[in-house]
Design a protein around this motif. Structure first.
Motif, PDB file in Angstrom:
ATOM      1  N   VAL A  28       0.835  -1.206   0.000  1.00 46.77           N
ATOM      2  CA  VAL A  28       0.000   0.000   0.000  1.00 46.77           C
ATOM      3  C   VAL A  28       0.867   1.251   0.000  1.00 46.77           C
ATOM      4  O   VAL A  28       0.620   2.205  -0.764  1.00 46.77           O
ATOM      5  N   LEU A  29       1.901   1.260   0.831  1.00 46.63           N
ATOM      6  CA  LEU A  29       2.769   2.430   0.918  1.00 46.63           C
ATOM      7  C   LEU A  29       3.525   2.678  -0.384  1.00 46.63           C
ATOM      8  O   LEU A  29       3.662   3.827  -0.820  1.00 46.63           O
ATOM      9  N   GLN A  30       4.027   1.608  -1.013  1.00 47.77           N
ATOM     10  CA  GLN A  30       4.779   1.823  -2.264  1.00 47.77           C
ATOM     11  C   GLN A  30       3.869   2.382  -3.349  1.00 47.77           C
ATOM     12  O   GLN A  30       4.298   3.204  -4.156  1.00 47.77           O
ATOM     13  N   ALA A  31       2.609   1.949  -3.372  1.00 47.08           N
ATOM     14  CA  ALA A  31       1.670   2.486  -4.368  1.00 47.08           C
ATOM     15  C   ALA A  31       1.397   3.962  -4.111  1.00 47.08           C
ATOM     16  O   ALA A  31       1.392   4.780  -5.038  1.00 47.08           O
ATOM     17  N   ALA A  32       1.184   4.309  -2.827  1.00 49.57           N
ATOM     18  CA  ALA A  32       0.900   5.698  -2.476  1.00 49.57           C
ATOM     19  C   ALA A  32       2.113   6.598  -2.734  1.00 49.57           C
ATOM     20  O   ALA A  32       1.990   7.679  -3.323  1.00 49.57           O
ATOM     21  N   LEU A  33       3.274   6.155  -2.313  1.00 47.98           N
ATOM     22  CA  LEU A  33       4.490   6.955  -2.488  1.00 47.98           C
ATOM     23  C   LEU A  33       4.852   7.092  -3.962  1.00 47.98           C
ATOM     24  O   LEU A  33       5.344   8.138  -4.398  1.00 47.98           O
ATOM     25  N   ASN A  34       4.614   6.051  -4.728  1.00 48.22           N
ATOM     26  CA  ASN A  34       4.907   6.105  -6.153  1.00 48.22           C
ATOM     27  C   ASN A  34       3.975   7.071  -6.872  1.00 48.22           C
ATOM     28  O   ASN A  34       4.355   7.698  -7.865  1.00 48.22           O
ATOM     29  N   ALA A  35       2.740   7.192  -6.361  1.00 47.18           N
ATOM     30  CA  ALA A  35       1.773   8.116  -6.964  1.00 47.18           C
ATOM     31  C   ALA A  35       2.044   9.561  -6.562  1.00 47.18           C
ATOM     32  O   ALA A  35       1.869  10.483  -7.370  1.00 47.18           O
ATOM     33  N   ASP A  57      -3.539  -2.850 -17.774  1.00 46.77           N
ATOM     34  CA  ASP A  57      -2.096  -2.597 -17.648  1.00 46.77           C
ATOM     35  C   ASP A  57      -1.797  -1.268 -16.971  1.00 46.77           C
ATOM     36  O   ASP A  57      -0.883  -1.176 -16.132  1.00 46.77           O
ATOM     37  N   TYR A  58      -2.530  -0.234 -17.322  1.00 50.46           N
ATOM     38  CA  TYR A  58      -2.281   1.078 -16.714  1.00 50.46           C
ATOM     39  C   TYR A  58      -2.549   1.037 -15.212  1.00 50.46           C
ATOM     40  O   TYR A  58      -1.747   1.541 -14.404  1.00 50.46           O
ATOM     41  N   THR A  59      -3.661   0.430 -14.813  1.00 46.84           N
ATOM     42  CA  THR A  59      -4.001   0.322 -13.389  1.00 46.84           C
ATOM     43  C   THR A  59      -2.942  -0.475 -12.634  1.00 46.84           C
ATOM     44  O   THR A  59      -2.523  -0.099 -11.527  1.00 46.84           O
ATOM     45  N   THR A  60      -2.504  -1.572 -13.236  1.00 45.44           N
ATOM     46  CA  THR A  60      -1.472  -2.399 -12.596  1.00 45.44           C
ATOM     47  C   THR A  60      -0.173  -1.627 -12.429  1.00 45.44           C
ATOM     48  O   THR A  60       0.498  -1.717 -11.394  1.00 45.44           O
ATOM     49  N   ASP A  61       0.183  -0.834 -13.442  1.00 49.48           N
ATOM     50  CA  ASP A  61       1.411  -0.050 -13.367  1.00 49.48           C
ATOM     51  C   ASP A  61       1.307   1.040 -12.296  1.00 49.48           C
ATOM     52  O   ASP A  61       2.291   1.323 -11.602  1.00 49.48           O
ATOM     53  N   VAL A  62       0.135   1.627 -12.142  1.00 49.98           N
ATOM     54  CA  VAL A  62      -0.060   2.646 -11.115  1.00 49.98           C
ATOM     55  C   VAL A  62       0.066   2.038  -9.725  1.00 49.98           C
ATOM     56  O   VAL A  62       0.696   2.603  -8.821  1.00 49.98           O
ATOM     57  N   LEU A  63      -0.527   0.853  -9.530  1.00 53.07           N
ATOM     58  CA  LEU A  63      -0.554   0.228  -8.206  1.00 53.07           C
ATOM     59  C   LEU A  63       0.739  -0.510  -7.872  1.00 53.07           C
ATOM     60  O   LEU A  63       1.151  -0.544  -6.707  1.00 53.07           O
ATOM     61  N   LEU A  64       1.367  -1.119  -8.883  1.00 56.98           N
ATOM     62  CA  LEU A  64       2.526  -1.982  -8.614  1.00 56.98           C
ATOM     63  C   LEU A  64       3.784  -1.569  -9.369  1.00 56.98           C
ATOM     64  O   LEU A  64       4.782  -2.288  -9.326  1.00 56.98           O
ATOM     65  N   GLY A  65       3.738  -0.421 -10.042  1.00 58.20           N
ATOM     66  CA  GLY A  65       4.906   0.014 -10.815  1.00 58.20           C
ATOM     67  C   GLY A  65       6.153   0.198  -9.979  1.00 58.20           C
ATOM     68  O   GLY A  65       7.275   0.021 -10.465  1.00 58.20           O
TER      69      GLY A  65
END
Length: 495
Positions: A28-35, A57-65
């Motif tokens: 969760v933190l990596q997704a938030a910090l990456n955004a 693919d776009y959603t996956t990249d946003v959440l797990l990129g």
């Protein structure tokens, strides 16, 4: 009163729940910090996508990129395309194989909505979460076997869930797989299951090159046991009978150790042989490489297999080891090369872990000087007050773990210092948990609370009452756990 086996089951459940909790929080933190934080434009390996993105693919990249940064790009690339470039051979094949297996089997139903790259990102989250939980359980089992102290074993395993290497355990790196296999192999070896230990340590070498270091355990521990057994059998015997026992032990040790070492080294040798035939005796041409990947090779100067190209210089060496060549040419890794002024920040980052390691070594040698002087061979560790071998961190079995590539000693010394400086941890209430509730909803709530209510979280919640040493250790673990997520997931340099 619960039996020892029941206590162990409860402890394992607590470790599993806390490991899952820290993995979920990290994702969760990596997704938030990456955004929130814009990505740094780093000069890192960044291959182009060879297929058009699909619906998710776009959603996956946003959440797990954030899981695909830095060296993770290499593992994802290898899992998707294989070993296309020469420098890809710095990354061993077991982890990409695990990712590809998960993406092409478990996640295959998502293929209409996700490209292979998107499924590989999802596979990273699934595989590393599962492997991290298994590694925590394996560390707990190893700690119980070596330390003979349930409280310290539990505390060490919980500290491991807040490892400073958190971001590498979470991202698309092979660290988690390597830790699970190494801890599992050492646990089996400690329990006397040598063949199982060989298999696990063999697979660890297939995950990372420094798995070769684990071969030392298969040399030392059998030697220690062979000498101890020969000493017991020959006790009271005449001189020539005593020599007979030692000769038999030496022959048995030589044969079994040679076999075990061969098994552990085999993955490294086979992988180097594969690299040799790929580039030194290629059977393909550049035309067989996709154009977008070939363009990247031309732009960056990456070498691809080509039977029409000149033979690489490393192929002409007496012992052509591709891994050593790549480390030398691509990463400038060599003897004392890392000691440069520009690496001072990295040395400062490594100072806490170095301090813990030196502290562990000093404390252990001070407690067992003669035992360490003899390297644990033929000399028993100093016994405790009751005439029994010492337990906890000063156990004679700890000595052999100092050189582990994925070393449990860092977590053992941290747990030991916490136990010595926090008397409240010695109270049974910190290591005892209530019975499961009958009501399903209450049971779920209870399980969640247990996952975040353990000796480590109690110390964090009562930070002001903790000793200075406890604050230093927990502060180091938590700050690096979080800082790695902030920097690494946004292509900022981290170690």
């Amino acid at each position: 009163m619960l039996s020892l086996r029941s206590h162990t089951r409860v402890d394992i459940r607590i470790v599993v729940q806390f490991a899952i909790f820290t993995r979920a929080l990290s994702l969760v933190l990596q997704a938030a910090l990456n955004a929130i934080i814009p990505d740094h434009e780093a000069d890192a390996f960044s291959p182009p996508r060879t297929v058009k993105p699909r619906l998710l693919d776009y959603t996956t990249d946003v959440l797990l990129g954030g899981l695909g940064r830095w060296d993770a790009e290499h593992f994802l690339f290898i899992a998707e395309h294989g070993y296309v470039y020469e420098h890809n051979f710095a990354f061993f094949p077991l982890f990409p194989l695990v990712l590809y297996s998960v993406a092409s089997t478990l996640l295959w139903p998502l293929s209409p909505f996700l490209t292979l790259h998107g499924r590989l990102l999802l596979a990273v989250a699934i595989a590393n979460t599962t492997l991290f939980v298994l590694s925590a359980v394996a560390l707990f089992g190893l700690s119980c076997a070596v330390l003979q102290d349930r409280s310290l074993a539990l505390l060490s395993s919980l500290i491991y869930c807040l490892t400073p290497a958190n971001v590498f355990m979470l991202s698309g790196y092979s660290e988690t797989l390597f830790a699970a296999l190494t801890f599992g192999g050492l646990w089996f070896l400690e329990k006397g299951f040598t063949l199982r230990a060989c298999l696990f340590l063999c697979l660890a070498t297939g995950a990372r090159a420094n798995g070769l270091v684990n071969a030392g355990f298969l040399l030392y521990l059998p030697l220690q046991r062979s000498l101890a057994q020969a000493c017991v059998l020959s006790k009271g015997s005449v001189w020539h009978s005593r020599c007979h026992y030692y000769i038999v032990a030496a022959l048995r040790y030589s044969l079994t150790s040679a076999l075990c070492i061969t098994v552990v080294v085999l993955p490294f040798g086979l992988f180097q042989l594969y690299g040799y035939y790929t580039f030194c005796r290629p059977t393909v041409t550049q035309e067989q490489v996709p154009d977008v990947l070939l363009n990247l090779a031309d732009k960056k100067g990456y070498r691809v297999p080509d039977e029409a190209a000149p033979t690489p210089s490393w192929c002409l060496m007496r012992i052509p080891i591709l891994y050593s060549y790549i480390q030398d040419v691509y990463w400038d890794v060599g003897f004392l090369r890392y000691f440069k002024l520009k690496q001072i920040p990295n040395f400062l980052l490594a100072l806490p872990i170095a301090t813990l390691s030196v502290m562990a070594l000093y404390m252990y040698i001070k407690a067992n000087p003669l035992f360490c002087l003899h390297l644990g061979l033929g000399k028993s560790a100093k016994k405790g007050k009751e005439g029994k071998p010492p337990a906890n961190f000063y156990s004679s079995k700890v000595l052999t773990r100092f050189l582990a590539s994925s070393s449990p000693v860092v977590y053992w010394i941290s747990g030991h210092v916490l136990l010595c400086n926090e008397p409240s941890l010695l109270e049974e209430k910190h290591f005892a948990y209530g019975k499961p509730q009958d009501n399903l909803k209450q049971c779920c709530i209870h399980s969640y609370l247990v996952s975040i209510n353990n000796p480590i979280t109690q110390l964090l919640m009562h930070w002001n009452t903790c000793s200075f040493r406890t604050r230093c250790i927990l502060g180091y673990f938590v700050s690096y756990w979080l800082l790695g997520l902030v920097l690494h997931c946004n292509f900022l340099p981290w170690t």
